[in-house]
Design an enzyme around this catalytic site. Structure first.
Site, PDB file in Angstrom:
ATOM      1  N   GLY A  53     100.300 -21.763 123.335  1.00 21.75           N
ATOM      2  CA  GLY A  53      99.286 -21.040 122.922  1.00 21.75           C
ATOM      3  C   GLY A  53      97.737 -21.947 123.399  1.00 21.75           C
ATOM      4  O   GLY A  53      97.798 -22.182 124.352  1.00 21.75           O
ATOM      5  N   TYR A 204      97.038 -20.426 103.554  1.00 21.14           N
ATOM      6  CA  TYR A 204      96.767 -20.738 104.675  1.00 21.14           C
ATOM      7  C   TYR A 204      95.121 -20.728 104.660  1.00 21.14           C
ATOM      8  O   TYR A 204      94.571 -21.682 105.688  1.00 21.14           O
ATOM      9  CB  TYR A 204      97.062 -19.384 105.569  1.00 21.14           C
ATOM     10  CG  TYR A 204      96.417 -19.490 107.203  1.00 21.14           C
ATOM     11  CD1 TYR A 204      96.864 -20.524 107.976  1.00 21.14           C
ATOM     12  CD2 TYR A 204      95.510 -18.395 107.646  1.00 21.14           C
ATOM     13  CE1 TYR A 204      96.600 -20.422 109.476  1.00 21.14           C
ATOM     14  CE2 TYR A 204      95.094 -18.299 108.976  1.00 21.14           C
ATOM     15  CZ  TYR A 204      95.549 -19.454 109.610  1.00 21.14           C
ATOM     16  OH  TYR A 204      94.996 -19.571 111.018  1.00 21.14           O
TER      17      TYR A 204
END
Ligand SMILES: *[C@@H]1O[C@H](CO)[C@@H](O)[C@H](O)[C@H]1NC(C)=O
Ligand SMILES: *[C@@H]1O[C@H](CO)[C@@H](O)[C@H](O)[C@H]1NC(C)=O
Ligand SMILES: *[C@@H]1O[C@H](CO)[C@@H](O)[C@H](O)[C@H]1NC(C)=O
Length: 326
Positions: A53, A204
């Site tokens: 990524g 998160y």
């Protein structure tokens, strides 16, 4: 015959408009690019989560500028493949891999001992690795995984590397946060969701808010040391980070995959803000700030709260067992 021609003209026009729309949307989505041509010869960069990524693209960009790039990764097989590709595509052989497992504080301290003994300098530290919306897993240290990996492990890593960063000053720390920090809140009474019901999204957001606050407090504590700190929102990127989202909502994963090809940044576009904060000259005076699309943006309200930042620092130091902090 006339009808057919008319139909074809209409189809052609629709196709043309669609292509233009796609191009415009893609341009809007892509955000800024880092134009600056600064070279990094003789400098050392350390990146966590560097094998895939944005981390991989950031490694590639900085390697192409001549830096020695140390890729800290959990999976050494994937890391070696990524490092080989980067060495080939940039022609920079000075790209190495090291094992770092951020779900273990023991791994962080072992990593730093090794790095400290073998590397002369550290000019740019990029705290990039992250997990997103995983189930409620506890690390071997007993911490909820998202806060542990995204924040606490990077907190410890950065603190242990500070002597190297200071002796290499001017140096920089880049903390890859997310726009998701805006919806977040640091719940000091229940950081690890032991009392409240676990929500992968809340956790998160809390961990990404912690990245923004850590970066801000680090900048404050390091004022005048020559080490600066920035937090960045990379954009919404097509990477493996979404793997847990797909397992929670399989259908959503499939549905999202088509429009997301249009609406999400590629990893190459996603690394631009990290690269921008790493190399742009004169950014030191904006240490502690939050960046997105290669420009400074205002962080969410709690992300600008100095009291929360201070308290999070003290609590994090206690949790990771850090005795002396800066
Ligand atoms: C990069 O260059 C383009 C075109 O020259 C400009 O529009 C853009 O603002 C620049 N990006 C940054 C981050 O400076
Ligand atoms: C790293 O090395 C420096 C000397 O270069 C030393 O002062 C420091 O204690 C070491 N840190 C760790 C965590 O080993
Ligand atoms: C990372 O650490 C965790 C916690 O100790 C462990 O369960 C896991 O297997 C480790 N993974 C790798 C690839 O080292």
């Amino acid at each position: 015959m006339e009808d057919l021609r008319g139909l074809m003209v209409q189809c052609g026009a629709m196709l043309g408009v669609s292509v233009i729309c796609v191009v415009l949307v893609r341009r809007w989505v892509s955000g800024g690019v880092c134009n600056c041509s600064v070279r990094l010869d003789g400098k050392t960069v350390l990146i966590t989560g560097a094998n895939t990524g944005i981390g991989k693209e950031t490694s590639r960009e900085l390697a192409s500028r001549g830096a020695r790039v140390v890729m800290a990764c959990r999976d050494l097989m994937k890391a070696e493949q990524a490092a080989n590709q980067i060495r080939e595509s940039t022609g920079n052989g000075n790209v190495v891999i090291r094992h770092l497992n951020l779900s273990s504080l023991h791994s962080v301290t072992t990593f730093v001992k090794d790095f400290n003994d073998t590397e002369d300098r550290l000019d740019i530290l990029i705290n990039n690795a992250g997990v997103m919306m995983c189930p409620k897993w506890l690390t071997e240290d007993g911490f909820e995984t998202q806060l542990a990996v995204n924040h606490l492990a990077h907190f410890l890593l950065t603190n242990l590397l500070l002597p190297k960063l200071k002796s290499s000053a001017p140096s920089r720390v880049i903390n890859v946060a997310s726009i998701a920090h805006r919806g977040g809140h640091i719940d000091f009474d229940d950081l690890f969701f032991s009392r409240r019901t676990y929500s992968p999204l809340e956790s998160y957001r809390q961990s990404k808010l912690a990245n923004v606050l850590f970066s801000r407090e680090l900048a404050r504590r390091l004022k005048g040391s020559g080490v600066s700190s920035f937090s960045v929102h990379p954009g919404v990127i097509r990477t493996e980070l979404g793997r847990h989202v797909q397992s929670w909502f399989p259908l959503l994963g499939v549905l999202l995959s088509l429009p997301s090809l249009l609406l999400m940044k590629t990893p190459h576009q996603g690394c631009q803000t990290s690269v921008y904060c790493s190399v742009t000259p004169g950014l030191e005076e904006r240490s502690g700030r939050y960046f997105s699309d290669c420009a400074e943006k205002e962080a969410g309200p709690e992300g600008r709260d100095d009291e929360v930042a201070y308290r999070l620092w003290e609590e994090s130091a206690r949790l990771v067992g850090l005795k002396e902090t800066c």
